[in-house]
Design a protein around this motif. Structure first.
Motif, short mmCIF file in Angstrom:
data_model
loop_
_atom_site.label_atom_id
_atom_site.label_comp_id
_atom_site.label_asym_id
_atom_site.label_seq_id
_atom_site.Cartn_x
_atom_site.Cartn_y
_atom_site.Cartn_z
N ILE A 1 -28.41 -17.00 36.37
CA ILE A 1 -27.21 -17.52 37.29
C ILE A 1 -26.65 -16.34 37.66
O ILE A 1 -26.30 -15.64 36.60
CB ILE A 1 -25.92 -18.52 36.54
CG1 ILE A 1 -26.49 -20.21 36.99
CG2 ILE A 1 -24.54 -17.88 37.34
CD1 ILE A 1 -25.41 -20.53 36.12
N LEU A 2 -26.19 -15.73 38.77
CA LEU A 2 -25.84 -13.87 38.77
C LEU A 2 -24.37 -13.96 38.76
O LEU A 2 -23.94 -13.17 38.47
CB LEU A 2 -26.71 -13.64 40.24
CG LEU A 2 -28.23 -13.67 39.76
CD1 LEU A 2 -28.67 -12.94 41.30
CD2 LEU A 2 -28.64 -12.27 38.91
N GLU A 3 -23.73 -15.05 39.13
CA GLU A 3 -22.90 -14.62 39.83
C GLU A 3 -22.06 -16.24 39.83
O GLU A 3 -22.82 -17.29 41.19
CB GLU A 3 -22.13 -13.71 40.90
CG GLU A 3 -21.58 -13.59 40.95
CD GLU A 3 -21.28 -12.77 42.60
OE1 GLU A 3 -20.23 -13.18 43.95
OE2 GLU A 3 -22.08 -11.60 42.37
N LEU A 4 -20.65 -17.01 39.81
CA LEU A 4 -19.93 -17.43 40.26
C LEU A 4 -18.62 -17.14 41.34
O LEU A 4 -18.20 -17.02 40.72
CB LEU A 4 -19.43 -19.02 39.58
CG LEU A 4 -20.65 -19.53 38.14
CD1 LEU A 4 -19.97 -20.17 36.76
CD2 LEU A 4 -21.36 -20.41 38.87
N SER A 5 -18.71 -17.07 42.45
CA SER A 5 -17.88 -16.95 43.50
C SER A 5 -16.43 -17.60 43.67
O SER A 5 -17.12 -18.89 44.01
CB SER A 5 -18.69 -15.73 44.28
OG SER A 5 -19.26 -14.60 43.88
N VAL A 6 -15.95 -17.40 44.37
CA VAL A 6 -14.92 -18.16 44.91
C VAL A 6 -14.28 -17.29 45.81
O VAL A 6 -13.92 -16.80 45.51
CB VAL A 6 -13.49 -18.86 43.74
CG1 VAL A 6 -12.79 -19.99 44.51
CG2 VAL A 6 -14.91 -19.34 42.37
N GLN A 7 -13.66 -18.72 47.23
CA GLN A 7 -12.78 -17.23 48.01
C GLN A 7 -12.45 -18.29 48.59
O GLN A 7 -12.67 -19.86 48.85
CB GLN A 7 -13.56 -16.23 48.72
CG GLN A 7 -12.83 -15.09 49.61
CD GLN A 7 -11.63 -15.18 49.09
OE1 GLN A 7 -10.75 -15.41 48.61
NE2 GLN A 7 -12.03 -13.19 48.78
N CYS A 8 -10.80 -18.06 49.60
CA CYS A 8 -10.35 -19.11 50.39
C CYS A 8 -10.50 -18.45 51.97
O CYS A 8 -10.75 -17.23 52.38
CB CYS A 8 -8.79 -19.07 49.88
SG CYS A 8 -8.61 -20.02 48.32
N ARG A 9 -11.33 -19.42 52.78
CA ARG A 9 -11.88 -19.53 53.89
C ARG A 9 -10.08 -19.16 54.64
O ARG A 9 -9.50 -20.20 54.75
CB ARG A 9 -12.51 -20.05 54.40
CG ARG A 9 -14.05 -19.51 53.55
CD ARG A 9 -14.63 -20.46 53.94
NE ARG A 9 -14.44 -21.70 53.04
CZ ARG A 9 -15.34 -22.62 52.87
NH1 ARG A 9 -16.66 -22.61 52.69
NH2 ARG A 9 -15.33 -24.04 51.69
#
Length: 360
Positions: free
Chosen positions: A291-299
Motif C-alpha cells: 500500500i503506497l497511499e490511502l487518499s481521501v477527498q471530497c468532490r
C-alpha cells in the motif's frame, strides 16, 4: 478561438483551472492563477482519482449529457496532452467488467442499462460480451478466474498526477503568474477588475454558490508487481462495486467509494477492507501488493450531480459541479468555456445538456 488578447484571472488550480490556464496562456493571453494549495494540487479532488475516461461504464450513474461529454473528452485528451513538455501516461484500451457467478443478475442489469444508453447516445461503441476464450484474449491474467465479462472498447484513462505535474510545469514555462498557497474569493476582485475572472474552485466557491456540497471518495494506491492488468477493470457487485486502474510501474489505483459526507478524515477501515477485498477478488496477486497511499477527498457536486456554468457579471464565469466525473468531462467543459469566452454562447453546451446561466 478568436478572442482578442486580454487578461484572465483564474481562481482554483485544480483540473479545470489548469486546463484553461494552459490553453489561454498558449493563445497569448495574460493569465494569473490563484490557488489555496501548491503545484501538487494537494487540496484538489483531481489528485485523488482514478483518472478514467469511461463514458459508457459511467452511464450507470451518469446522465446522457455527461456521457456525451465523456465521448467528446476521449478525443480531446490526446490533443490537450500532446503539446505538454513532460510525458503523461494515456491509454485507450477500453474498460473490462467482470463479476462472480452469484452476481450475474447485476451483470444482466448493467448490460440492459448499457444497451438503453447506446440507443440514445448512438456514437457509443457496442458492448462486447466475453466468454472464457474472449477473456483470455482481452485480459489473460484474469482468464482463469472469470469465465465471462463485458468489454467496453475505446474507453481510456490517464495518470492524473503526471498530468497535474506536467500542467504545473507548463504554466511556469508559459509565464503564467502563479499564486500558490493564496486563496482568493470573487469579492476580492471589484467590478473594475480588468479582463475576465474565471472561478474554478470546486468546493472553495461555496460562499458564492451555496448549493454545492462535497461527496467523499476514498482511493487506495498500491504497488503490485505480481499483477498484470492491461486496462481499467471494474468488479460488478450490488453493494461493493470497485474499479482497478493500472498505471505505469505496476502501480494500481483502486476506488469507487462514494459517501454523502464532507468529512476529510482518514480512510475508514470498512472502506479500505471493501476496496482491498474487491481487488483481491479480481486478482490474487494483490495479496502481496504494498500500500503506497490511502487518499481521501471530497468532490464538488450540485443537487442534480450535474456540472453547470453561470455568468455572474459581464466578465465573470463560474464552472463547477463535476462530481465524480471530473477527468471524464473536464475537456468538454474546457471547450464550452472557450466558446462562451469567444462568442458569448456555446453550441457544445446544447449537445451536452449543460446547465448554462449566461447574461443576455
Amino acid at each position: 478561438m478568436t478572442l482578442a488578447h486580454t487578461s484572465f484571472t483564474i481562481l482554483g488550480a485544480g483540473l479545470l483551472g489548469r486546463l484553461l490556464a494552459v490553453t489561454l496562456a498558449r493563445q497569448g493571453h495574460a493569465v494569473s492563477l490563484y490557488d489555496k494549495g501548491g503545484p501538487l494540487a494537494e487540496h484538489s479532488a483531481a489528485r485523488v482519482a482514478g483518472g478514467m475516461i469511461a463514458p459508457l461504464a459511467e452511464s450507470a450513474v451518469a446522465e446522457h449529457g455527461v456521457v456525451r461529454m465523456g465521448r467528446h473528452s476521449l478525443t480531446r485528451w490526446p490533443e490537450l496532452i500532446a503539446p505538454l513538455s513532460q510525458p503523461v501516461f494515456f491509454q485507450q484500451k477500453g474498460t473490462l467488467l467482470v463479476w462472480h457467478r452469484q452476481d450475474a443478475p447485476e451483470a444482466t442489469r448493467m448490460r440492459q442499462q448499457f444497451d438503453a444508453t447506446r440507443a440514445l447516445v448512438t456514437e457509443l461503441p457496442a458492448v462486447q460480451s466475453l466468454d472464457a476464450q474472449g477473456m483470455a484474449q482481452i485480459e489473460p491474467a484474469l482468464a482463469a478466474r472469470f469465465a465471462q465479462g463485458m468489454y467496453l472498447p475505446g474507453e481510456g484513462q490517464l495518470d492524473n498526477r503526471q498530468l497535474l505535474a506536467a500542467q504545473a510545469h507548463e504554466l511556469e514555462r508559459l509565464g503564467v503568474q502563479l499564486h500558490w498557497n493564496t486563496p482568493r474569493e470573487l469579492a476580492d476582485f471589484g467590478p473594475d477588475h480588468p479582463g475576465w475572472l474565471l472561478d474554478c474552485r470546486g468546493l472553495g466557491a461555496r460562499g458564492e454558490w451555496p448549493q454545492l456540497r462535497g461527496v467523499r471518495g476514498e482511493v487506495i494506491r498500491v504497488h503490485a508487481p505480481e499483477v498484470t492488468l492491461q486496462r481499467p477493470t471494474r468488479l460488478l457487485h450490488p453493494r461493493y462495486p470497485a474499479y482497478i486502474a493500472p498505471k505505469e510501474g505496476n502501480v494500481f489505483v483502486i476506488g469507487a467509494t462514494e459517501i454523502e459526507s464532507e468529512d476529510l478524515s482518514s480512510a475508514s477501515v470498512r472502506s479500505t477492507l471493501e476496496l482491498l477485498s474487491a481487488a483481491y477478488a479480481v486478482h490474487p496477486g494483490f495479496a502481496e501488493a504494498r500500500i503506497l497511499e490511502l487518499s481521501v477527498q471530497c468532490r464538488p457536486a450540485l443537487a442534480d450531480n450535474l456540472p453547470a456554468v453561470r455568468q455572474l457579471a459581464p466578465r465573470t464565469l463560474q464552472v463547477n459541479g463535476m462530481y465524480r466525473h471530473g477527468w471524464m468531462i473536464a475537456p468538454a467543459l474546457h471547450d464550452v468555456v472557450l466558446q462562451v469566452l469567444d462568442g458569448g454562447a456555446s453550441p457544445l453546451a446544447l449537445q451536452f445538456d449543460l446547465a448554462m446561466e449566461l447574461l443576455k
